[in-house]
Design a protein around this motif. Structure first.
Motif, PDB file in Angstrom:
ATOM      1  N   MET A   7       0.150  10.167  -7.060  1.00 28.33           N
ATOM      2  CA  MET A   7       0.482   8.974  -5.706  1.00 28.33           C
ATOM      3  C   MET A   7      -0.380   7.732  -6.721  1.00 28.33           C
ATOM      4  O   MET A   7      -0.445   7.400  -7.344  1.00 28.33           O
ATOM      5  CB  MET A   7      -1.629   9.812  -5.325  1.00 28.33           C
ATOM      6  N   THR A   8       0.574   7.057  -5.595  1.00 31.89           N
ATOM      7  CA  THR A   8       0.568   5.465  -6.397  1.00 31.89           C
ATOM      8  C   THR A   8      -0.294   4.994  -6.154  1.00 31.89           C
ATOM      9  O   THR A   8      -1.742   4.905  -5.429  1.00 31.89           O
ATOM     10  CB  THR A   8       1.734   5.240  -5.435  1.00 31.89           C
ATOM     11  N   ARG A  58      -4.523  11.582  10.018  1.00 25.35           N
ATOM     12  CA  ARG A  58      -3.877  11.115   8.252  1.00 25.35           C
ATOM     13  C   ARG A  58      -2.318  11.574   8.092  1.00 25.35           C
ATOM     14  O   ARG A  58      -1.942  11.273   7.541  1.00 25.35           O
ATOM     15  CB  ARG A  58      -5.016  12.678   7.817  1.00 25.35           C
ATOM     16  N   ASP A  59      -1.587  12.190   9.001  1.00 28.74           N
ATOM     17  CA  ASP A  59      -0.621  11.932   9.360  1.00 28.74           C
ATOM     18  C   ASP A  59       0.597  11.612   9.111  1.00 28.74           C
ATOM     19  O   ASP A  59       1.643  11.400   9.315  1.00 28.74           O
ATOM     20  CB  ASP A  59       0.140  13.770  10.213  1.00 28.74           C
ATOM     21  N   LEU A  82       0.073   8.365   8.552  1.00 27.06           N
ATOM     22  CA  LEU A  82      -0.377   7.909   7.374  1.00 27.06           C
ATOM     23  C   LEU A  82      -0.250   7.061   6.108  1.00 27.06           C
ATOM     24  O   LEU A  82       0.257   8.836   5.251  1.00 27.06           O
ATOM     25  CB  LEU A  82      -2.191   7.301   7.672  1.00 27.06           C
ATOM     26  N   VAL A  83      -0.314   6.368   5.266  1.00 22.23           N
ATOM     27  CA  VAL A  83       0.073   6.841   4.225  1.00 22.23           C
ATOM     28  C   VAL A  83      -1.021   7.020   3.035  1.00 22.23           C
ATOM     29  O   VAL A  83      -1.562   6.214   3.277  1.00 22.23           O
ATOM     30  CB  VAL A  83       1.509   5.862   3.459  1.00 22.23           C
ATOM     31  N   PHE A  94      -2.837   6.128  -0.982  1.00 24.35           N
ATOM     32  CA  PHE A  94      -2.722   5.602  -2.241  1.00 24.35           C
ATOM     33  C   PHE A  94      -4.241   5.605  -3.369  1.00 24.35           C
ATOM     34  O   PHE A  94      -5.196   6.976  -2.307  1.00 24.35           O
ATOM     35  CB  PHE A  94      -2.533   3.983  -2.596  1.00 24.35           C
ATOM     36  N   ASP A 125      -3.833   3.663   4.502  1.00 22.74           N
ATOM     37  CA  ASP A 125      -2.761   2.641   5.271  1.00 22.74           C
ATOM     38  C   ASP A 125      -1.695   2.651   6.477  1.00 22.74           C
ATOM     39  O   ASP A 125      -0.778   4.164   6.047  1.00 22.74           O
ATOM     40  CB  ASP A 125      -1.888   1.794   3.906  1.00 22.74           C
ATOM     41  N   PRO A 127       2.203   2.947   7.163  1.00 23.22           N
ATOM     42  CA  PRO A 127       3.121   3.112   6.405  1.00 23.22           C
ATOM     43  C   PRO A 127       4.357   1.450   7.033  1.00 23.22           C
ATOM     44  O   PRO A 127       4.676   0.858   5.665  1.00 23.22           O
ATOM     45  CB  PRO A 127       4.447   3.509   7.285  1.00 23.22           C
ATOM     46  N   ASP A 128       4.552   0.661   8.201  1.00 21.29           N
ATOM     47  CA  ASP A 128       4.729  -0.098   7.271  1.00 21.29           C
ATOM     48  C   ASP A 128       4.180  -1.363   7.648  1.00 21.29           C
ATOM     49  O   ASP A 128       4.531  -2.705   8.023  1.00 21.29           O
ATOM     50  CB  ASP A 128       5.607  -0.223   8.918  1.00 21.29           C
TER      51      ASP A 128
END
Length: 364
Positions: free
Chosen positions: A1-2, A241-242, A244-245, A247, A257, A259-260
């Motif tokens: 994970m970033t 949650r699905d 979102l991204v 980190f 967060d 995504p865009d």
């Protein structure tokens, strides 16, 4: 994970708060994008908007308040916020429980034994004539029925929790000093408050989460809770949650967060910005390390106005004795001092308060 370091989070916050580059949105649009602005100090939102909008003029906010596209009301964290009218109607029911709990937590002994629904109904009956009232006037209308609670406790219960109210202009207008006159939100806007759906996935909470992330993300669930004061958002986060991204920060916390949403490079230059007291760019997080150093956290809740240098709180500022006084929290380089002074000159022009000098202290 970033993993996103503090500088990366800082630049994301600045971009979404219109502090990396001033925007050209209208006042109602930017207030809505920011999910509201803290406004218990009536003049402070003008400074926050000046720091975020190109060619902002105080009359633009005055027009929005008088035109009823933005309102001053108790909402997030039970503090007075400047919010878009549509958001006040959409979010108020979701905040009702929190507002009651916070007032009762402050005045638990003074308000013990009161039937809150009965008090609310009596207060609404008094306000049914749509005549603006001060908090004291509202309490005086009810004191024969409830003579025991102190005026302050009963007044805050009514105005900040039980009856959705707006603080009417001229309160909050540019360079105007005016006391608080209250009117029910629905009477001022001529529309009903949105009911809270009973869906298990909390659609209002989901929308609130997405709006918060657009203005403050990437952020942890604890950051969202600190910003709005609502504890019951796990279902909304789980349901969204699905979409979102995810980190992590350097402490290992999970950050959510959109995504865009913009996440600029951490080396993106950040201009000097002067922030008002209690700005949500600082207060809108549980972990404020992305924008302010730990030794200075107390300043953010004590009403000190902040100066951002390279995106972080590096000084405080105030106006006194016809002087814009800037106190650095760390040594500033020569180029940083020049940039702070240049922005300060523009600020003095905007404030229009007959400021004769800019005093920028040094810190060795």
């Amino acid at each position: 994970m970033t993993v996103l370091d503090a500088r990366t989070l800082n630049r994301a916050t600045l971009a979404r708060q219109h502090l990396l580059e001033r925007g050209d949105a209208s006042v109602p649009e930017v207030v809505a994008h920011l999910c509201g602005m803290q406004a218990q100090e009536p003049q402070e939102p003008f400074i926050g908007l000046w720091s975020r909008l190109t060619d902002f003029k105080p009359g633009q906010l005055d027009d929005a308040l008088i035109g009823r596209t933005v309102v001053r009301t108790h909402l997030m964290r039970r503090t007075v916020h400047l919010v878009a009218a549509d958001d006040a109607l959409a979010w108020r029911a979701r905040h009702d429980g929190m507002l009651r709990q916070r007032v009762l937590g402050t005045y638990r002994r003074e308000l013990a034994g009161l039937d809150l629904d009965e008090v609310a109904a009596a207060g609404r009956a008094v306000m049914a004539d749509q005549r603006p009232r001060t908090m004291r006037e509202l309490v005086q209308a009810l004191e024969e029925r409830w003579p025991d609670p102190p005026h302050r406790a009963l007044g805050e219960l009514l105005v900040a929790a039980l009856i959705p109210m707006v603080q009417l202009p001229p309160r909050g207008l540019w360079h105007r000093t005016a006391g608080v006159r209250n009117l029910p939100l629905t009477a001022w806007l001529g529309r009903d408050i949105d009911p809270l759906p009973a869906d298990d996935d909390d659609p209002v909470g989901r929308r609130l989460l997405r709006r918060y992330l657009a203005a403050h993300g990437p952020a942890a669930a604890a950051d969202l809770r600190t910003w709005c004061g609502l504890a019951g958002l796990p279902a909304a986060i789980k349901a969204a949650r699905d979409e979102l991204v995810v980190f992590r920060d350097e402490r290992g916390r999970e950050l959510l967060d959109l995504p865009d949403a913009p996440r600029p490079h951490p080396d993106t230059p950040a201009p000097v910005r002067f922030l008002p007291a209690f700005d949500n760019a600082i207060l809108g997080y549980h972990d404020r390390g992305r924008i302010i150093d730990a030794p200075h956290l107390g300043l953010s809740v004590a009403g000190h106005r902040a100066v951002l240098v390279d995106g972080r709180v590096a000084a405080t500022w105030t106006v006194r004795d016809r002087r814009l006084h800037i106190t650095p929290l760390r040594p500033l380089t020569a180029s940083e001092r020049d940039a702070v002074h240049a922005e300060a000159q523009d600020l003095t022009t905007f404030l229009d308060e007959d400021i004769e000098h800019i005093r920028l202290d040094t810190q060795d």
